[in-house]
Design a protein around this motif. Structure first.
Motif, mmCIF file in Angstrom:
data_model
loop_
_atom_site.group_PDB
_atom_site.id
_atom_site.type_symbol
_atom_site.label_atom_id
_atom_site.label_comp_id
_atom_site.label_asym_id
_atom_site.label_seq_id
_atom_site.Cartn_x
_atom_site.Cartn_y
_atom_site.Cartn_z
ATOM 1 N N TYR A 1 -7.933 -5.328 -3.866
ATOM 2 C CA TYR A 1 -9.189 -6.154 -4.123
ATOM 3 C C TYR A 1 -10.165 -5.125 -3.843
ATOM 4 C CZ TYR A 1 -6.697 -10.377 -3.608
ATOM 5 O OH TYR A 1 -5.818 -11.365 -3.685
ATOM 6 N N ARG B 1 -14.535 -4.983 -3.858
ATOM 7 C CA ARG B 1 -15.736 -6.015 -3.465
ATOM 8 C C ARG B 1 -17.057 -5.461 -3.234
ATOM 9 N NH1 ARG B 1 -16.674 -7.859 2.751
ATOM 10 N NH2 ARG B 1 -18.209 -5.946 2.365
ATOM 11 N N TRP C 1 -16.002 -10.754 -5.117
ATOM 12 C CA TRP C 1 -14.825 -10.157 -4.985
ATOM 13 C C TRP C 1 -13.956 -10.064 -6.255
ATOM 14 C CZ3 TRP C 1 -12.130 -8.946 -0.485
ATOM 15 C CH2 TRP C 1 -12.637 -9.422 0.649
ATOM 16 N N GLY C 2 -13.626 -9.055 -6.611
ATOM 17 C CA GLY C 2 -12.648 -8.868 -7.872
ATOM 18 C C GLY C 2 -11.369 -9.896 -7.688
ATOM 19 N N LEU C 3 -10.561 -10.163 -8.510
ATOM 20 C CA LEU C 3 -9.611 -11.005 -8.536
ATOM 21 C C LEU C 3 -8.370 -10.537 -8.023
ATOM 22 C CD1 LEU C 3 -10.020 -13.374 -11.728
ATOM 23 C CD2 LEU C 3 -10.648 -13.777 -9.450
#
Lengths: 115, 109
Positions: B87, B89, B99-101
């Motif tokens: 991830y 962030r 946050w990214g997925l």
């Protein structure tokens, strides 16, 4: 090493119950956070706290409340559990300072199922 | 609206270098970019953090171009144990953490 401990790894509750998820950290961190993690949605912030007795809403606070009576402990409360609150719940802590500078330390999560 | 985008999944083989790129279109001026690693049944674990140019530690390198609208996590010579979700962030202009997925990295023998 920082240790963030969540009281349960797995929990099964019934719809309408009041559910308590407990989190304790042992490194005297000021900041504590509760996230939920769902497939395809990543990490979503529920609540956070920068100090004892202090709380701030995150992105998805509806249906939840928190309590921070002591610095090391941060509790997440589901007031009346519903099936859409079935999820993985992650607690994190970090040192004081703005969030973007301080790495967060996570517990291993509580997988909560609401039946 | 601040958004963080990263690939959903990547495949690699043992011994290869893996680069995972995250784009952050609205990063705050003073914001740091942080990457985390997550194994199944565990919480995310901090890997590396940087502001600009290049940062290296014992497990990874982080490359951030001058415009800071993207960042690349580089894992040298991956092994099977690097199979995990990664991830990125950062904080947006309103100081909220974004946050990214997550990128699911599979390292094959």
């Amino acid at each position: 090493d920082v240790k963030v401990t969540q009281s349960s790894r797995y929990l099964v509750k019934r719809t309408g119950e009041k559910v308590f998820l407990e989190c304790v950290q042992d490194m005297d961190h000021e900041n504590m956070f509760w996230y939920r993690q769902d497939p395809g949605l990543g990490l979503r912030l529920i609540y956070f706290s920068y100090d004892v007795k202090m709380k701030e809403k995150g992105d998805i606070p509806e249906g939840y409340s928190v309590s921070r009576e002591k610095k090391e402990r941060f509790s997440l409360i589901l007031e009346s559990a519903s099936t859409n609150q079935t999820s993985m719940y992650l607690c994190a802590s970090s040192l004081a300072g703005t969030d973007e500078f301080q790495p967060q330390h996570f517990g291993d999560g509580t997988r909560l199922s609401i039946l | 609206l601040a958004k963080t985008t990263q690939p959903i999944s990547m495949d690699s083989y043992e011994g290869q270098e893996v680069n995972i790129t995250c784009s952050h279109n609205n990063i705050a001026t003073n914001d740091y970019i942080t990457w985390y690693q997550q194994f199944p049944s565990q919480g995310p674990r901090f890997i590396i953090q940087g502001y600009k140019t290049k940062v290296t530690n014992e497990v990874a390198s982080l490359f951030i171009p001058a415009d800071r609208k993207s960042s690349t996590l580089s894992l040298p010579r991956v092994s099977l144990s690097d199979t995990a979700v990664y991830y990125c962030r950062h904080a947006g202009n309103n100081r909220k953490l974004i946050w990214g997925l997550g990128t699911s990295l599979a390292v094959n023998p």
